[in-house]
Scaffold this motif. Sequence first.
Motif, PDB file in Angstrom:
ATOM      1  N   GLY A   1      26.587  45.515  40.046  1.00  0.00           N
ATOM      2  CA  GLY A   1      27.165  45.525  41.387  1.00  0.00           C
ATOM      3  C   GLY A   1      28.145  44.392  41.619  1.00  0.00           C
ATOM      4  O   GLY A   1      28.936  44.423  42.550  1.00  0.00           O
ATOM      5  N   ARG A   2      28.110  43.392  40.763  1.00  0.00           N
ATOM      6  CA  ARG A   2      29.048  42.275  40.901  1.00  0.00           C
ATOM      7  C   ARG A   2      30.436  42.615  40.366  1.00  0.00           C
ATOM      8  O   ARG A   2      31.395  41.921  40.676  1.00  0.00           O
ATOM      9  N   THR A   3      30.548  43.643  39.575  1.00  0.00           N
ATOM     10  CA  THR A   3      31.847  44.031  39.029  1.00  0.00           C
ATOM     11  C   THR A   3      32.838  44.393  40.131  1.00  0.00           C
ATOM     12  O   THR A   3      33.973  43.906  40.113  1.00  0.00           O
ATOM     13  N   PRO A   4      32.459  45.229  41.108  1.00  0.00           N
ATOM     14  CA  PRO A   4      33.412  45.489  42.197  1.00  0.00           C
ATOM     15  C   PRO A   4      33.795  44.215  42.960  1.00  0.00           C
ATOM     16  O   PRO A   4      34.935  44.077  43.384  1.00  0.00           O
ATOM     17  N   SER A   5      32.863  43.280  43.087  1.00  0.00           N
ATOM     18  CA  SER A   5      33.180  42.017  43.763  1.00  0.00           C
ATOM     19  C   SER A   5      34.250  41.256  42.998  1.00  0.00           C
ATOM     20  O   SER A   5      35.164  40.680  43.596  1.00  0.00           O
ATOM     21  N   PHE A   6      34.129  41.250  41.689  1.00  0.00           N
ATOM     22  CA  PHE A   6      35.122  40.576  40.860  1.00  0.00           C
ATOM     23  C   PHE A   6      36.492  41.226  41.025  1.00  0.00           C
ATOM     24  O   PHE A   6      37.507  40.542  41.173  1.00  0.00           O
ATOM     25  N   VAL A   7      36.529  42.550  41.032  1.00  0.00           N
ATOM     26  CA  VAL A   7      37.798  43.270  41.198  1.00  0.00           C
ATOM     27  C   VAL A   7      38.389  42.988  42.578  1.00  0.00           C
ATOM     28  O   VAL A   7      39.602  42.778  42.708  1.00  0.00           O
ATOM     29  N   LEU A   8      37.537  42.973  43.615  1.00  0.00           N
ATOM     30  CA  LEU A   8      38.028  42.665  44.957  1.00  0.00           C
ATOM     31  C   LEU A   8      38.577  41.239  45.028  1.00  0.00           C
ATOM     32  O   LEU A   8      39.574  40.982  45.705  1.00  0.00           O
ATOM     33  N   PHE A   9      37.929  40.310  44.333  1.00  0.00           N
ATOM     34  CA  PHE A   9      38.425  38.935  44.303  1.00  0.00           C
ATOM     35  C   PHE A   9      39.781  38.867  43.597  1.00  0.00           C
ATOM     36  O   PHE A   9      40.683  38.147  44.047  1.00  0.00           O
ATOM     37  N   LEU A  10      39.936  39.593  42.498  1.00  0.00           N
ATOM     38  CA  LEU A  10      41.232  39.628  41.817  1.00  0.00           C
ATOM     39  C   LEU A  10      42.311  40.222  42.710  1.00  0.00           C
ATOM     40  O   LEU A  10      43.481  39.854  42.623  1.00  0.00           O
ATOM     41  N   GLY A  11      41.903  41.146  43.591  1.00  0.00           N
ATOM     42  CA  GLY A  11      42.850  41.749  44.522  1.00  0.00           C
ATOM     43  C   GLY A  11      43.520  40.726  45.423  1.00  0.00           C
ATOM     44  O   GLY A  11      44.660  40.920  45.847  1.00  0.00           O
ATOM     45  N   LEU A  12      42.824  39.635  45.729  1.00  0.00           N
ATOM     46  CA  LEU A  12      43.455  38.576  46.528  1.00  0.00           C
ATOM     47  C   LEU A  12      44.678  38.008  45.818  1.00  0.00           C
ATOM     48  O   LEU A  12      45.713  37.772  46.430  1.00  0.00           O
TER      49      LEU A  12
END
Length: 164
Positions: A101-112
Amino acid sequence: VLRVRLGQCMPSMQAVCVTFHVLGAVVPPLLLRLLPALLGDSFRPWEWVVYSLTLRFFYSPQTFFRTNSFCWAVDHDCHRGGGRRREAVHAGVIKFFEEEGRTPSFVLFLGLGWAGLQATNCELSCEGSLDATGCVQACDARNIAAQPELVRDYIKIVLTFAVP
């Protein structure tokens, strides 16, 4: 008698969790969008505080239910498996899905970064300043003001659609 009557009046734990989860996915993002429009800029930044409090309120039964459902699954497996205890297997499977579940968080952080976030380490920049606190506050304000509009929109979209 009182226990039986009280049990008939109370909704099931699953119904409460589902209801609160659905409300938690709808109400806090609406508050985040509507409070500034209704109350104006004088309410800023309190809409974030209200958003966070309502989000935690609506997700609070989830932790209790998660613990109980884990124990129910372990007990059921133990009874079905002839007394063999496999709590570690259950805990491992749950931990696997938590980590995934942390993978989407990482992708969202990269989106910044993709949205154009520009950050400055204000503590480091103001290290030799006489008024370090004032310098850091001014630097933070400049950092916020220097962000492109796409970063602000990205953060609102993430908080509205991804976080709940």
